[in-house]
Motif scaffolding. Structure first.
Motif, PDB file in Angstrom:
ATOM      1  N   GLY A  66      47.922  35.865  27.700  1.00 23.05           N
ATOM      2  CA  GLY A  66      47.911  37.208  27.738  1.00 23.05           C
ATOM      3  C   GLY A  66      48.917  38.235  27.470  1.00 23.05           C
ATOM      4  N   PHE A  67      50.007  37.978  28.123  1.00 28.52           N
ATOM      5  CA  PHE A  67      51.038  38.729  27.799  1.00 28.52           C
ATOM      6  C   PHE A  67      52.303  38.268  26.708  1.00 28.52           C
ATOM      7  CE2 PHE A  67      49.649  38.937  32.195  1.00 28.52           C
ATOM      8  CZ  PHE A  67      49.434  40.489  32.259  1.00 28.52           C
ATOM      9  N   LYS A  68      51.858  37.243  26.042  1.00 31.43           N
ATOM     10  CA  LYS A  68      52.797  37.147  24.894  1.00 31.43           C
ATOM     11  C   LYS A  68      53.083  38.055  23.982  1.00 31.43           C
ATOM     12  CE  LYS A  68      52.328  32.227  25.340  1.00 31.43           C
ATOM     13  NZ  LYS A  68      52.453  30.917  24.858  1.00 31.43           N
ATOM     14  N   TRP A  69      52.083  38.784  23.715  1.00 32.21           N
ATOM     15  CA  TRP A  69      52.297  40.045  22.942  1.00 32.21           C
ATOM     16  C   TRP A  69      53.344  41.051  23.591  1.00 32.21           C
ATOM     17  CZ3 TRP A  69      51.628  45.096  24.584  1.00 32.21           C
ATOM     18  CH2 TRP A  69      50.788  45.276  25.899  1.00 32.21           C
ATOM     19  N   LEU A  70      53.391  41.160  24.865  1.00 35.60           N
ATOM     20  CA  LEU A  70      54.409  42.115  25.508  1.00 35.60           C
ATOM     21  C   LEU A  70      55.632  41.443  25.405  1.00 35.60           C
ATOM     22  CD1 LEU A  70      54.903  44.661  27.191  1.00 35.60           C
ATOM     23  CD2 LEU A  70      54.280  43.143  29.143  1.00 35.60           C
ATOM     24  N   ALA A  71      55.696  40.217  25.342  1.00 37.97           N
ATOM     25  CA  ALA A  71      57.290  39.637  25.661  1.00 37.97           C
ATOM     26  C   ALA A  71      57.864  39.648  24.211  1.00 37.97           C
ATOM     27  CB  ALA A  71      56.938  38.086  25.828  1.00 37.97           C
ATOM     28  N   LYS A  72      57.079  39.584  23.253  1.00 39.96           N
ATOM     29  CA  LYS A  72      57.382  39.933  21.662  1.00 39.96           C
ATOM     30  C   LYS A  72      57.700  41.420  21.370  1.00 39.96           C
ATOM     31  CE  LYS A  72      55.309  35.999  19.450  1.00 39.96           C
ATOM     32  NZ  LYS A  72      54.895  35.665  18.202  1.00 39.96           N
ATOM     33  N   LEU A  73      56.871  42.150  22.022  1.00 41.82           N
ATOM     34  CA  LEU A  73      57.185  43.442  21.815  1.00 41.82           C
ATOM     35  C   LEU A  73      58.517  43.791  22.382  1.00 41.82           C
ATOM     36  CD1 LEU A  73      56.394  46.312  20.997  1.00 41.82           C
ATOM     37  CD2 LEU A  73      55.330  46.731  23.221  1.00 41.82           C
ATOM     38  N   MET A  74      58.908  43.391  23.354  1.00 36.90           N
ATOM     39  CA  MET A  74      60.300  43.217  24.352  1.00 36.90           C
ATOM     40  C   MET A  74      61.467  42.647  23.746  1.00 36.90           C
ATOM     41  SD  MET A  74      58.824  43.464  28.194  1.00 36.90           S
ATOM     42  CE  MET A  74      60.444  43.532  29.076  1.00 36.90           C
ATOM     43  N   GLY A  75      60.877  41.896  22.711  1.00 43.81           N
ATOM     44  CA  GLY A  75      62.174  41.279  22.049  1.00 43.81           C
ATOM     45  C   GLY A  75      62.469  39.861  22.357  1.00 43.81           C
ATOM     46  N   PHE A  76      61.615  39.119  23.335  1.00 38.49           N
ATOM     47  CA  PHE A  76      61.738  37.871  23.605  1.00 38.49           C
ATOM     48  C   PHE A  76      61.076  36.848  22.689  1.00 38.49           C
ATOM     49  CE2 PHE A  76      61.637  40.168  27.794  1.00 38.49           C
ATOM     50  CZ  PHE A  76      63.057  39.742  28.317  1.00 38.49           C
ATOM     51  N   ASN A  77      61.616  35.820  22.384  1.00 33.97           N
ATOM     52  CA  ASN A  77      61.413  34.946  21.225  1.00 33.97           C
ATOM     53  C   ASN A  77      60.977  33.584  21.859  1.00 33.97           C
ATOM     54  OD1 ASN A  77      63.735  33.736  21.888  1.00 33.97           O
ATOM     55  ND2 ASN A  77      64.813  34.038  19.767  1.00 33.97           N
ATOM     56  N   GLY A  78      60.958  33.441  22.980  1.00 34.79           N
ATOM     57  CA  GLY A  78      60.464  32.269  23.727  1.00 34.79           C
ATOM     58  C   GLY A  78      61.448  31.208  23.139  1.00 34.79           C
ATOM     59  N   ASN A  79      62.580  31.207  23.114  1.00 34.86           N
ATOM     60  CA  ASN A  79      63.643  30.493  23.141  1.00 34.86           C
ATOM     61  C   ASN A  79      64.321  29.749  24.257  1.00 34.86           C
ATOM     62  OD1 ASN A  79      66.538  29.054  22.832  1.00 34.86           O
ATOM     63  ND2 ASN A  79      66.038  29.416  20.890  1.00 34.86           N
ATOM     64  N   LYS A  80      63.765  28.283  24.681  1.00 32.92           N
ATOM     65  CA  LYS A  80      63.995  27.749  25.975  1.00 32.92           C
ATOM     66  C   LYS A  80      65.388  27.708  26.396  1.00 32.92           C
ATOM     67  CE  LYS A  80      63.455  23.684  28.433  1.00 32.92           C
ATOM     68  NZ  LYS A  80      62.866  22.119  28.393  1.00 32.92           N
ATOM     69  N   GLU A  81      66.312  27.210  25.248  1.00 34.87           N
ATOM     70  CA  GLU A  81      67.522  27.111  25.604  1.00 34.87           C
ATOM     71  C   GLU A  81      68.346  28.683  25.822  1.00 34.87           C
ATOM     72  OE1 GLU A  81      66.292  25.710  23.172  1.00 34.87           O
ATOM     73  OE2 GLU A  81      66.011  23.787  24.080  1.00 34.87           O
ATOM     74  N   THR A  82      67.936  29.550  25.260  1.00 38.06           N
ATOM     75  CA  THR A  82      68.458  30.886  25.426  1.00 38.06           C
ATOM     76  C   THR A  82      67.987  31.268  26.673  1.00 38.06           C
ATOM     77  OG1 THR A  82      68.609  31.385  23.073  1.00 38.06           O
ATOM     78  CG2 THR A  82      68.723  33.142  24.677  1.00 38.06           C
ATOM     79  N   GLY A  83      66.847  31.285  27.108  1.00 37.63           N
ATOM     80  CA  GLY A  83      66.430  31.865  28.377  1.00 37.63           C
ATOM     81  C   GLY A  83      67.067  31.155  29.426  1.00 37.63           C
ATOM     82  N   LEU A  84      67.182  29.626  29.554  1.00 34.31           N
ATOM     83  CA  LEU A  84      68.072  29.040  30.482  1.00 34.31           C
ATOM     84  C   LEU A  84      69.548  29.503  30.322  1.00 34.31           C
ATOM     85  CD1 LEU A  84      66.462  25.511  30.148  1.00 34.31           C
ATOM     86  CD2 LEU A  84      66.303  26.922  31.977  1.00 34.31           C
TER      87      LEU A  84
END
Length: 178
Positions: free
Chosen positions: A5-23
């Motif tokens: 339900g919050f994936k749209w917000l993450a995309k809007l904030m510029g988060f692309n879901g890249n695991k390595e970058t997040g870590l």
């Protein structure tokens, strides 16, 4: 790991879901003394202990938490738990015993859930070594601190109480537990 339900917000904030970058970002935050260090170390500890099952790395991030918050004995419990999961039972045993000692020194301010799990794991450790005599006090304390949150654990504690009763020659009491 963002809820759907919050994936749209993450995309809007510029988060692309890249695991390595997040870590990578979390590691940078955890390794530098800043206001987000504790949060980042806690997240990394959880990721590496629960999701990745990389226990040596989890312990490294837990050490940051222990250093940053030396009076929070929950991090000692977490360290013991990770050593137990990693099957380094001697280190786990020492840390669980230290955790329980600190709980006593602090006037039993520790949450029963963690005391129960520490006693349970120590009892299991000694039962695994076929040393019911050493397990007995931990079984007794596990019964006292049981929060009935873990049904399988409660069943094992009942079994262990039956074994103790049988060893003590209390056949009828043993039958009740079995």
């Amino acid at each position: 790991r963002v809820p759907s339900g919050f994936k749209w917000l993450a995309k809007l904030m510029g988060f692309n879901g890249n695991k390595e970058t997040g870590l990578e970002y979390l590691k940078k935050a955890a390794e530098n003394n800043n206001i987000t260090q504790g949060d980042a170390a806690f997240l990394l500890f959880y990721i590496y202990s629960e999701n990745e099952k990389n226990y040596p790395v989890a312990i490294q991030f837990n050490q940051i938490l222990k250093d940053r918050f030396p009076k929070n004995i929950k991090f000692l419990y977490d360290e013991a738990s990770v050593y137990y999961k990693a099957k380094d039972f001697e280190k786990a045993k020492d840390r669980f015993q230290n955790f329980l000692s600190l709980c006593e020194e602090s006037g039993n301010s520790c949450h029963n859930k963690y005391k129960f799990l520490a006693h349970y794991n120590l009892a299991e450790f000694y039962i695994g070594k076929n040393n019911l005599a050493m397990a007995k006090p931990y079984i007794k304390e596990a019964v006292k601190t049981n929060v009935n949150q873990y049904q399988g654990y409660t069943a094992n504690v009942d079994l262990w109480q039956g074994l103790v009763a049988k060893t003590d020659g209390k056949q009828f009491e043993a039958i009740d537990f079995f």
